[in-house]
Design a protein around this motif. Structure first.
Motif, PDB file in Angstrom:
ATOM      1  N   UNK A   1      -8.575   3.415 -68.680  1.00 52.71           N
ATOM      2  CA  UNK A   1      -9.546   3.654 -69.758  1.00 52.71           C
ATOM      3  C   UNK A   1      -9.146   2.887 -71.019  1.00 52.71           C
ATOM      4  N   UNK A   2      -7.842   2.832 -71.313  1.00 53.05           N
ATOM      5  CA  UNK A   2      -7.373   2.111 -72.503  1.00 53.05           C
ATOM      6  C   UNK A   2      -7.636   0.617 -72.363  1.00 53.05           C
TER       7      UNK A   2
ATOM      8  N   UNK B   1      -2.950   8.158 -77.405  1.00 53.62           N
ATOM      9  CA  UNK B   1      -4.087   8.750 -78.091  1.00 53.62           C
ATOM     10  C   UNK B   1      -4.139   8.300 -79.550  1.00 53.62           C
ATOM     11  N   UNK B   2      -2.996   8.112 -80.172  1.00 51.59           N
ATOM     12  CA  UNK B   2      -2.930   7.766 -81.593  1.00 51.59           C
ATOM     13  C   UNK B   2      -3.151   6.285 -81.869  1.00 51.59           C
TER      14      UNK B   2
ATOM     15  N   UNK C   1     -10.137  10.691 -75.208  1.00 50.00           N
ATOM     16  CA  UNK C   1     -10.562  11.937 -74.564  1.00 50.00           C
ATOM     17  C   UNK C   1      -9.663  12.262 -73.375  1.00 50.00           C
ATOM     18  N   UNK C   2      -9.360  11.240 -72.593  1.00 51.34           N
ATOM     19  CA  UNK C   2      -8.499  11.446 -71.421  1.00 51.34           C
ATOM     20  C   UNK C   2      -7.099  11.876 -71.859  1.00 51.34           C
TER      21      UNK C   2
ATOM     22  N   UNK D   1       0.309  11.477 -61.977  1.00 52.18           N
ATOM     23  CA  UNK D   1       0.339  10.022 -61.873  1.00 52.18           C
ATOM     24  C   UNK D   1      -1.078   9.451 -61.811  1.00 52.18           C
ATOM     25  N   UNK D   2      -1.962  10.130 -61.071  1.00 50.31           N
ATOM     26  CA  UNK D   2      -3.339   9.668 -60.995  1.00 50.31           C
ATOM     27  C   UNK D   2      -4.024   9.776 -62.357  1.00 50.31           C
ATOM     28  N   UNK D   3      -3.746  10.869 -63.053  1.00 52.84           N
ATOM     29  CA  UNK D   3      -4.327  11.032 -64.382  1.00 52.84           C
ATOM     30  C   UNK D   3      -3.821   9.948 -65.343  1.00 52.84           C
TER      31      UNK D   3
END
Length: 615
Positions: free
Chosen positions: A179-180, A102-103, A113-114, A170-172
């Motif tokens: 997304x990254x 995130x950072x 967001x994820x 794991x799916x998340x």
């Protein structure tokens, strides 16, 4: 850099000239990480202290300028164990990795967001980890934990909530990574490094590694784990028992680690590494070691050397490899200890006496004393039991005996060492090799036989005495004796020629058995005298009077028995005088007359007197 205060810190960035020779391995590992298929887990294997963190840091530094996006996330397990958070390492790791993603500046809004959503889920999972069964299962296999709980009929709402969270995690995480990577070039990947696994309980380390496999092993991810195979083995045994370790220990390791990489300890450039720690760097053009530019001015031997030959570095390498081994942390410890000994040696004026010593080999006195002090530092740290045995009677004879495997087998010190090492036969081979190298350092190259003489052995006694390795009389006591003698001689108006003879006679005594720090201890006994002791029993004295600034007395239990035991050739150099003088002893030894003899004859008389008095 000071050789007396080396901080145990890893290499922080890539350095092509890194003295251990790790740079080529760091480059190869970096290239593999950039080009390999993902997901993959690489295990950096090696004992504690062999340089795993240094290698990780060098790889991290090299990954930064690569054309593909390769952000590195570094997770140190030790910091959580220090904060008493070892039981929650898995959750801490999951939270930390997501937070780091995130950072990252390069993270697109969808990834941020994820990541925010995932951190909330990890927090909820941590809050529901009060159930001990779940805590024990976390990090191994959540689905298996769920199946076992159903079978046992012990399912609880709180447990179900945690298990469901972990099954979904794991799916998340996969979606987060995708997304990254959505705006990155093809082939980009995350590199996640996990370090210091050998500093936490093996069972916790196993939990953490299993979590990587079960919950984070998704495309675009490369995991680099600093872990030794023995940690996995001990973790399996701690959690499942020794039988399970024997049967399935390797399969656990193979399941978690797809690419094992062994630290190249056997290929370490120990000579260059040790010399760099001692303040020297190799000059290829001049084919010699020269003082490092960053070495401190106060490092004793650096101030006294101009250059060091390659041979000296090879000998130092042999001394290291046969004692502390190739572990960089152990080598640093030995160098620090050497630095302390060197300063004690200098405080006791050992360097001044060493400088005047007639070294019969082709090496400089500086190189010889450096090797002896550093070698003894390494040996004492590695085999204190045998070092104590050597100090009881340091002599050429004992030196040569310790080159013999059969002799080692008969020593109680060897038995003590065997109780704490895995392979005593290898250790005995190393010990004999250490003393082989010591003999080679001391032996005059012109000798036909590979044997250390009494004269060649004297630097060893200098080092033992002036570093206080034996805990006995330091060289400064003999300086005090010399000062006492010269003060009395000066008051008596002694001429310079006679004063030189007195100095020579005192030096002759100091370098005999009577000056040996393990055989005799000298103590100031008041005005104009120093008493000599053997095992705290008085055996003689050195005193000064204006008529004779240097007098040497011995204290036999029986004067009659002493004279009967003395050889006829030695009788003319002693005289029974009683004890009406300063210091202990009723028999005077005519020391200056002994100096006029052949050196071996004079020292032989002193040795004979010593053996009669102390036995």
């Amino acid at each position: 850099m000071s050789v007396t205060n080396l901080i145990d810190q890893p290499v922080e960035q890539y350095d092509e000239e890194e003295p251990l020779g790790l740079s080529k391995y760091a480059s190869a590992l970096t290239d593999f990480i950039v080009d390999c298929e993902t997901p993959i887990t690489i295990g950096i294997q090696g004992d504690w202290g062999v340089g795993k963190t240094s290698l990780l840091n060098m790889v991290d530094d090299q990954l930064v300028p690569k054309p593909k996006t390769t952000p590195v996330i570094y997770f140190n397990t030790w910091q959580y164990a220090q904060l008493d958070q070892e039981d929650h390492l898995t959750v801490a790791m999951l939270h930390d990795i997501v937070r780091r993603i995130e950072d990252l500046r390069s993270a697109p809004p969808s990834a941020r967001e994820k990541a925010g959503e995932m951190m909330k889920n990890v927090g909820k999972m941590a809050a529901n980890m009060g159930n001990q069964m779940v805590k024990n299962k976390v990090g191994i296999d959540a689905k298996k934990a769920m199946e076992e709980t159903e079978t046992n009929g012990e399912m609880t709402p709180g447990f179900l909530q945690v298990v469901n969270m972990m099954v979904d995690y794991k799916q998340q995480f996969r979606e987060l990574v995708e997304a990254f990577m959505e705006d990155k070039i093809e082939g980009s990947r995350f590199v996640i490094m996990i370090d210091d696994l050998d500093r936490i309980r093996p069972a916790r380390a196993l939990d953490l590694l299993s979590s990587v496999k079960n919950f984070l092993d998704v495309p675009h991810c490369v995991f680099v784990l600093a872990v030794d195979y023995s940690v996995i083995q001990r973790g399996v045994e701690e959690k499942l028992g020794s039988d399970e370790r024997k049967q399935h220990g390797k399969s656990y390791f193979d399941k978690i680690i797809q690419v094992p990489f062994n630290m190249p300890v056997s290929s370490y450039q120990v000579d260059e590494y040790a010399m760099s720690l001692l303040g020297w760097t190799w000059d290829e053009e001049g084919e010699k070691y020269v003082r490092s530019e960053d070495a401190d001015e106060d490092d004793l031997y650096l101030n006294r050397h101009v250059k060091i030959k390659r041979r000296t570095a090879r000998e130092i390498e042999n001394l290291v490899c046969t004692t502390v081994g190739k572990n960089p942390r152990s080598i640093k410890r030995a160098v620090n200890y050497y630095g302390l000994l060197s300063r004690v040696f200098d405080t006791n004026n050992g360097h001044e006496r060493a400088r005047r010593r007639n070294i019969r080999t082709d090496r400089s006195w500086q190189s010889l004393y450096l090797e002896l002090m550093f070698g003894f530092a390494c040996f004492q740290l590695s085999y204190p039991e045998l070092f104590e045995h050597f100090l009881r009677d340091p002599s050429p004879q004992r030196l040569h005996k310790l080159q013999d495997l059969d002799h080692l087998d008969r020593l109680s010190a060897t038995e003590k060492i065997a109780e704490r090492v895995s392979d005593i036969e290898d250790v005995k081979s190393d010990i004999t090799a250490f003393f082989d190298q010591l003999v080679d350092i001391l032996d005059d190259d012109e000798d036909e036989e590979w044997e250390v003489t009494a004269d060649e052995f004297k630097p060893v006694l200098d080092v033992i005495r002036d570093t206080n390795l034996a805990g006995g009389t330091g060289g400064d006591v003999w300086d005090q004796i010399g000062a006492m003698v010269e003060e009395v001689a000066d008051r008596a108006g002694t001429g310079e020629e006679e004063l030189d003879e007195i100095r020579e006679a005192l030096s002759f005594l100091e370098h005999s058995k009577w000056g040996h720090p393990l055989h005799v201890e000298a103590k100031d006994s008041g005005t104009h005298s120093f008493n000599l002791y053997w095992h705290e029993e008085p055996v003689g004295a050195i005193s000064s009077i204006q008529g004779n600034p240097l007098r040497f007395y011995v204290a036999p239990d029986s004067e009659e028995s002493f004279l009967e035991s003395l050889s006829e050739a030695s009788e003319e150099y002693v005289e029974v005088v009683g004890e009406s003088h300063y210091g202990k002893g009723s028999v005077r030894v005519h020391l200056r007359d002994l100096v006029d003899l052949n050196r071996n004859q004079g020292q032989g008389v002193l040795k004979e007197i010593h053996e009669i008095i102390v036995n």
